[in-house]
Design an enzyme around this catalytic site. Sequence first.
Site, PDB file in Angstrom:
ATOM      1  N   GLU A  63      49.344  46.937 -40.113  1.00  0.00           N
ATOM      2  CA  GLU A  63      49.769  47.109 -41.506  1.00  0.00           C
ATOM      3  C   GLU A  63      51.025  46.285 -41.741  1.00  0.00           C
ATOM      4  O   GLU A  63      51.932  46.323 -40.919  1.00  0.00           O
ATOM      5  CB  GLU A  63      50.041  48.579 -41.800  1.00  0.00           C
ATOM      6  CG  GLU A  63      48.748  49.375 -41.817  1.00  0.00           C
ATOM      7  CD  GLU A  63      48.903  50.809 -42.290  1.00  0.00           C
ATOM      8  OE1 GLU A  63      50.051  51.251 -42.498  1.00  0.00           O
ATOM      9  OE2 GLU A  63      47.892  51.487 -42.439  1.00  0.00           O
ATOM     10  N   ARG A  90      43.767  56.457 -39.706  1.00  0.00           N
ATOM     11  CA  ARG A  90      44.463  55.352 -39.045  1.00  0.00           C
ATOM     12  C   ARG A  90      43.508  54.166 -38.984  1.00  0.00           C
ATOM     13  O   ARG A  90      42.332  54.328 -38.636  1.00  0.00           O
ATOM     14  CB  ARG A  90      44.898  55.737 -37.617  1.00  0.00           C
ATOM     15  CG  ARG A  90      46.109  56.634 -37.580  1.00  0.00           C
ATOM     16  CD  ARG A  90      47.391  55.868 -37.986  1.00  0.00           C
ATOM     17  NE  ARG A  90      48.567  56.713 -38.083  1.00  0.00           N
ATOM     18  CZ  ARG A  90      49.069  57.223 -39.212  1.00  0.00           C
ATOM     19  NH1 ARG A  90      48.484  56.981 -40.372  1.00  0.00           N
ATOM     20  NH2 ARG A  90      50.156  57.952 -39.201  1.00  0.00           N
ATOM     21  N   HIS A 128      48.165  52.266 -47.863  1.00  0.00           N
ATOM     22  CA  HIS A 128      48.721  53.428 -47.144  1.00  0.00           C
ATOM     23  C   HIS A 128      49.517  54.336 -48.099  1.00  0.00           C
ATOM     24  O   HIS A 128      50.693  54.607 -47.882  1.00  0.00           O
ATOM     25  CB  HIS A 128      49.605  52.979 -45.971  1.00  0.00           C
ATOM     26  CG  HIS A 128      49.686  54.027 -44.886  1.00  0.00           C
ATOM     27  ND1 HIS A 128      49.728  53.723 -43.550  1.00  0.00           N
ATOM     28  CD2 HIS A 128      49.729  55.384 -44.943  1.00  0.00           C
ATOM     29  CE1 HIS A 128      49.802  54.839 -42.848  1.00  0.00           C
ATOM     30  NE2 HIS A 128      49.810  55.853 -43.674  1.00  0.00           N
TER      31      HIS A 128
HETATM   32  N1  NAD Z   1      47.047  57.828 -44.834  1.00  0.00           N
HETATM   33  C1  NAD Z   1      48.127  58.560 -44.693  1.00  0.00           C
HETATM   34  O1  NAD Z   1      49.120  58.357 -45.380  1.00  0.00           O
HETATM   35  C2  NAD Z   1      48.133  59.705 -43.716  1.00  0.00           C
HETATM   36  C3  NAD Z   1      48.957  60.820 -43.984  1.00  0.00           C
HETATM   37  C4  NAD Z   1      48.928  61.886 -43.080  1.00  0.00           C
HETATM   38  C5  NAD Z   1      48.144  61.834 -41.934  1.00  0.00           C
HETATM   39  N2  NAD Z   1      47.380  60.719 -41.690  1.00  0.00           N
HETATM   40  C6  NAD Z   1      46.517  60.658 -40.495  1.00  0.00           C
HETATM   41  O2  NAD Z   1      45.434  61.557 -40.698  1.00  0.00           O
HETATM   42  C7  NAD Z   1      44.940  61.998 -39.422  1.00  0.00           C
HETATM   43  C8  NAD Z   1      44.716  63.503 -39.444  1.00  0.00           C
HETATM   44  O3  NAD Z   1      45.942  64.165 -39.689  1.00  0.00           O
HETATM   45  P1  NAD Z   1      46.033  65.787 -39.603  1.00  0.00           P
HETATM   46  O4  NAD Z   1      47.357  66.164 -40.153  1.00  0.00           O
HETATM   47  O5  NAD Z   1      44.803  66.401 -40.131  1.00  0.00           O
HETATM   48  O6  NAD Z   1      46.068  65.938 -38.008  1.00  0.00           O
HETATM   49  P2  NAD Z   1      45.596  67.191 -37.133  1.00  0.00           P
HETATM   50  O7  NAD Z   1      46.282  67.034 -35.816  1.00  0.00           O
HETATM   51  O8  NAD Z   1      45.765  68.467 -37.892  1.00  0.00           O
HETATM   52  O9  NAD Z   1      44.012  66.925 -36.965  1.00  0.00           O
HETATM   53  C9  NAD Z   1      43.523  65.887 -36.199  1.00  0.00           C
HETATM   54  C10 NAD Z   1      42.220  66.366 -35.583  1.00  0.00           C
HETATM   55  O10 NAD Z   1      41.627  65.270 -34.868  1.00  0.00           O
HETATM   56  C11 NAD Z   1      40.899  65.873 -33.819  1.00  0.00           C
HETATM   57  N3  NAD Z   1      40.475  64.927 -32.814  1.00  0.00           N
HETATM   58  C12 NAD Z   1      41.148  64.473 -31.730  1.00  0.00           C
HETATM   59  N4  NAD Z   1      40.351  63.665 -31.003  1.00  0.00           N
HETATM   60  C13 NAD Z   1      39.168  63.600 -31.660  1.00  0.00           C
HETATM   61  C14 NAD Z   1      37.948  62.940 -31.390  1.00  0.00           C
HETATM   62  N5  NAD Z   1      37.763  62.204 -30.278  1.00  0.00           N
HETATM   63  N6  NAD Z   1      36.934  63.082 -32.270  1.00  0.00           N
HETATM   64  C15 NAD Z   1      37.061  63.852 -33.383  1.00  0.00           C
HETATM   65  N7  NAD Z   1      38.208  64.539 -33.657  1.00  0.00           N
HETATM   66  C16 NAD Z   1      39.243  64.404 -32.804  1.00  0.00           C
HETATM   67  C17 NAD Z   1      41.842  66.929 -33.280  1.00  0.00           C
HETATM   68  O11 NAD Z   1      41.157  67.897 -32.495  1.00  0.00           O
HETATM   69  C18 NAD Z   1      42.405  67.505 -34.581  1.00  0.00           C
HETATM   70  O12 NAD Z   1      41.685  68.660 -34.982  1.00  0.00           O
HETATM   71  C19 NAD Z   1      45.964  61.525 -38.396  1.00  0.00           C
HETATM   72  O13 NAD Z   1      45.459  60.382 -37.746  1.00  0.00           O
HETATM   73  C20 NAD Z   1      47.180  61.156 -39.227  1.00  0.00           C
HETATM   74  O14 NAD Z   1      47.927  60.141 -38.602  1.00  0.00           O
HETATM   75  C21 NAD Z   1      47.353  59.673 -42.562  1.00  0.00           C
END
Ligand code: NAD
Length: 320
Positions: free
Chosen positions: A262, A233, A281
């Site tokens: 965005e 993000r 994105h």
């Molecule tokens: N670019 C894109 O198109 C795209 C696509 C999918 C997901 N995403 C983003 O990718 C990110 C990860 O997605 P995911 O499916 O792996 O989510 P997920 O929920 O499986 O993993 C997220 C992790 O972040 C951790 N977290 C929370 N607070 C934290 C902190 N202070 N420090 C470090 N880690 C922390 C959580 O414990 C969790 O393990 C999300 O922000 C999601 O929005 C982006």
Amino acid sequence: MIYTVLIPDNVDQKAVDLLEGTEGLNVVYTGKLSQEELAAQAGEAHAMIIRSGVKITPEVLAAAPNLKAVARAGVGVDNVDLDAATSHGVIVMNTPGGNTISTAEHTFGLMIALARYIPQGDASLRAGRWDRKSFVGVELKDKVLGLIGFGRIGKAIARRAQAFDMTVIAYDPYIEPSAGTELGVELVQLDALYAQADFISLHALITDETRGMLNTEAFAKMKDGVRIINASRGALINDADLAAAIESGKVAGAALDVYEPEPPTEDNPLIGMESVIHTPHLAASTSDAQVTVAVEAAQLIINTLLHDSPQNVVNSAVLT
Ligand SMILES: NC(=O)c1ccc[n+]([C@@H]2O[C@H](COP(=O)([O-])OP(=O)(O)OC[C@H]3O[C@@H](n4cnc5c(N)ncnc54)[C@H](O)[C@@H]3O)[C@@H](O)[C@H]2O)c1
């Protein structure tokens, strides 16, 4: 009892086939409807599968007295009025795991492109130059990759990075250390990650703790020449601080798929910097992910209507 599943948005045919092949379901696949058409068709629906093309508004919910569940093929549910759905007793679900592999692969692509100046080399050649001196990159082998956030995507990146002989460390204060051990990834404190990593890739959720976490103070703790990748993000990074860290040479480069806001505004200091590469994105945008999320959404609806077993419920208050 036969349940009607309305699909008022364009989804992959495999999801439609799965539902049509399931006893007890009557499937109405219309493709993307206007809001008026949706309200007109909603009366019979016991469940709906949507993407981002239609909105589940109070008006649609009022026109759908039989509706029990809505599954979003994808992650974002901004197009669903969650409070209204909850008060109508409608379960809203999403498919957050469906684009994990696409996002991890794109992140990996960004990391390689960043290490080897692939977009810059491409732009240079297109501009008529044959410049082999300006784009001397680095290998990934034996480098330390620091993952901030070790959830679904972080873990998928770790496995891929290990195949490239990288050492992977991760910071995630909300998971058990054993989650790292199983994958051969050491979970470390944030400052230790900053001190050791040659590449830092962000995969944490946006919270009050993580918003703007990559700022001047954080960059100061990193290795000289660190490279940053963000397909999570945009708001995780303080853009002005990153631009300054690149200009000073502290950070060698950054690869970004996400921005805040965005699309990025014209005053975003990172756009156009020679050491920063971009995609708009795109990380989750593959035809494969579209199939996966649609089939997962169909399965969520089957489990909810026929087995009374909803999963990935976004408005959990509806279950109490
Ligand atoms: N670019 C894109 O198109 C795209 C696509 C999918 C997901 N995403 C983003 O990718 C990110 C990860 O997605 P995911 O499916 O792996 O989510 P997920 O929920 O499986 O993993 C997220 C992790 O972040 C951790 N977290 C929370 N607070 C934290 C902190 N202070 N420090 C470090 N880690 C922390 C959580 O414990 C969790 O393990 C999300 O922000 C999601 O929005 C982006």
